[in-house]
Design an enzyme around this catalytic site. Sequence first.
Site, PDB file in Angstrom:
ATOM      1  N   LYS A  11     119.710 -57.627 122.100  1.00 18.91           N
ATOM      2  CA  LYS A  11     119.525 -58.222 120.778  1.00 18.91           C
ATOM      3  C   LYS A  11     118.342 -57.536 120.096  1.00 18.91           C
ATOM      4  O   LYS A  11     117.321 -58.161 119.768  1.00 18.91           O
ATOM      5  CB  LYS A  11     119.296 -59.734 120.888  1.00 18.91           C
ATOM      6  CG  LYS A  11     120.546 -60.529 121.186  1.00 18.91           C
ATOM      7  CD  LYS A  11     121.501 -60.606 119.986  1.00 18.91           C
ATOM      8  CE  LYS A  11     120.954 -61.525 118.929  1.00 18.91           C
ATOM      9  NZ  LYS A  11     121.904 -61.632 117.776  1.00 18.91           N
ATOM     10  N   ASP A  24     130.456 -63.971 133.245  1.00 18.66           N
ATOM     11  CA  ASP A  24     131.331 -65.127 133.446  1.00 18.66           C
ATOM     12  C   ASP A  24     132.428 -65.174 132.394  1.00 18.66           C
ATOM     13  O   ASP A  24     133.576 -65.540 132.693  1.00 18.66           O
ATOM     14  CB  ASP A  24     130.517 -66.421 133.420  1.00 18.66           C
ATOM     15  CG  ASP A  24     129.887 -66.745 134.763  1.00 18.66           C
ATOM     16  OD1 ASP A  24     129.972 -65.896 135.663  1.00 18.66           O
ATOM     17  OD2 ASP A  24     129.307 -67.821 134.913  1.00 18.66           O
ATOM     18  N   TYR A  79     114.495 -64.916 133.388  1.00 12.89           N
ATOM     19  CA  TYR A  79     114.527 -65.772 134.573  1.00 12.89           C
ATOM     20  C   TYR A  79     113.289 -65.604 135.448  1.00 12.89           C
ATOM     21  O   TYR A  79     113.009 -66.452 136.294  1.00 12.89           O
ATOM     22  CB  TYR A  79     115.776 -65.484 135.404  1.00 12.89           C
ATOM     23  CG  TYR A  79     117.082 -65.848 134.729  1.00 12.89           C
ATOM     24  CD1 TYR A  79     117.124 -66.716 133.647  1.00 12.89           C
ATOM     25  CD2 TYR A  79     118.278 -65.317 135.175  1.00 12.89           C
ATOM     26  CE1 TYR A  79     118.316 -67.042 133.032  1.00 12.89           C
ATOM     27  CE2 TYR A  79     119.489 -65.643 134.575  1.00 12.89           C
ATOM     28  CZ  TYR A  79     119.494 -66.503 133.500  1.00 12.89           C
ATOM     29  OH  TYR A  79     120.676 -66.821 132.886  1.00 12.89           O
ATOM     30  N   ASP A  87     124.359 -62.634 132.747  1.00 14.18           N
ATOM     31  CA  ASP A  87     124.795 -63.896 133.334  1.00 14.18           C
ATOM     32  C   ASP A  87     125.921 -64.492 132.497  1.00 14.18           C
ATOM     33  O   ASP A  87     126.972 -64.910 133.014  1.00 14.18           O
ATOM     34  CB  ASP A  87     123.601 -64.841 133.399  1.00 14.18           C
ATOM     35  CG  ASP A  87     123.848 -66.056 134.281  1.00 14.18           C
ATOM     36  OD1 ASP A  87     124.966 -66.215 134.800  1.00 14.18           O
ATOM     37  OD2 ASP A  87     122.912 -66.852 134.457  1.00 14.18           O
ATOM     38  N   ASP A 103     125.739 -61.047 120.919  1.00 14.28           N
ATOM     39  CA  ASP A 103     126.670 -61.989 120.322  1.00 14.28           C
ATOM     40  C   ASP A 103     127.954 -61.302 119.891  1.00 14.28           C
ATOM     41  O   ASP A 103     129.056 -61.837 120.060  1.00 14.28           O
ATOM     42  CB  ASP A 103     126.021 -62.728 119.146  1.00 14.28           C
ATOM     43  CG  ASP A 103     125.328 -61.804 118.154  1.00 14.28           C
ATOM     44  OD1 ASP A 103     125.143 -60.614 118.449  1.00 14.28           O
ATOM     45  OD2 ASP A 103     124.974 -62.290 117.057  1.00 14.28           O
TER      46      ASP A 103
END
Length: 370
Positions: free
Chosen positions: A194, A255, A143, A251, A227
């Site tokens: 990852k 959620d 970001y 992020d 993942d």
Amino acid sequence: MTSNKKLLILPGDGIGPEVMRQVRRVIDWFDQRRAVSFDLSEGLVGGAAIDAQGVPLTDETMAQAMAVDAVLLGAVGGPKWDALPFERKPERGLLRLRKEMDLFANLRPALVFDALADASSLKTDLVRGLDMMIVRELTGGVYFGSPRGIETLPDGTRRGINTQVYTSPEIQRVARVAFDLARLRRKQVCSVEKANVMESGILWREEVQAVHDADYADIQLSHMYADNCAMQLVRQPKQFDVIVTDNLFGDLLSDCAAMLTGSLGMLPSASLGAADASGRRRALYEPVHGTAPDIAGKDMANPLATLLSFAMLLRYSLNLGDDADLIERAVQKVLAGGLRTADIVTPGATKVSTSGMGDAILGELDKLAA
């Protein structure tokens, strides 16, 4: 008598002032019943600050936030201010707080109260008793990395660019927050990245492991690809205690974990800065929910997320774990008694107002403290 702690309260917009009003009642209760006193100051942020002061956050309020032990915020924004230029929108006040306080670690708990276990979209036995914490790095990663932007190539096609970048110190400091939190919980940390396809993930894994090996051998550390972590959150969420991850994956995963609880309106959060020489961290606490302008001023909003944010403030900024436990137990008992605000009401439950929920929490606190 515990020495007074300095708190800055920023109710904000929409339902922010009315849910914060119930927290103020609980703060007054602590002052009277628990000999825990606070020096309170209150300021404006977001749309309320724009209307009164012309900017989403004044320099004076920013200076107050830097000086206090912790900031408790309600919510900012709303359609009233949608037409304003980007740099003057209410949310810029919150972003300025996070930036200038250098709040790099975002804490998002996912806690399922027994009385609300059947509100989750997962089977009840998978989520009943769930109590986990996601620690998201908040100021680095894709970001904020550069280069970034959209460019037109010589053949006329367009290309969007964002750069995932982390340094060793950025990873090390958020890892330490996660390990320190784990010491207050079940002493388990799962670091998520990852590393199989991203060099930044390899660095993340190596740096987290190095911090663990140097200073946190008492904590059980595991590593997981992002993942797989997403899959495990909906397969067997109770396997996790503390998850630490980067800005992008945090992020997404926070959620996902939030909805395991079945109620976004019940969830608190914290954003922490670096510890100074005395161990004090700048910190901001806020509910996950928004300003809900459609119900603002109607005494309908759920104050529990803001109240649980205050419990986090007691626990993580003031080291008042017993008092934080008291609030969480009061919430549990009120919900077990069948009281619900409109957002979480179920058949057979008793719907109460914002102030009615505040009354019920204070009543349970009286019983618990008797």
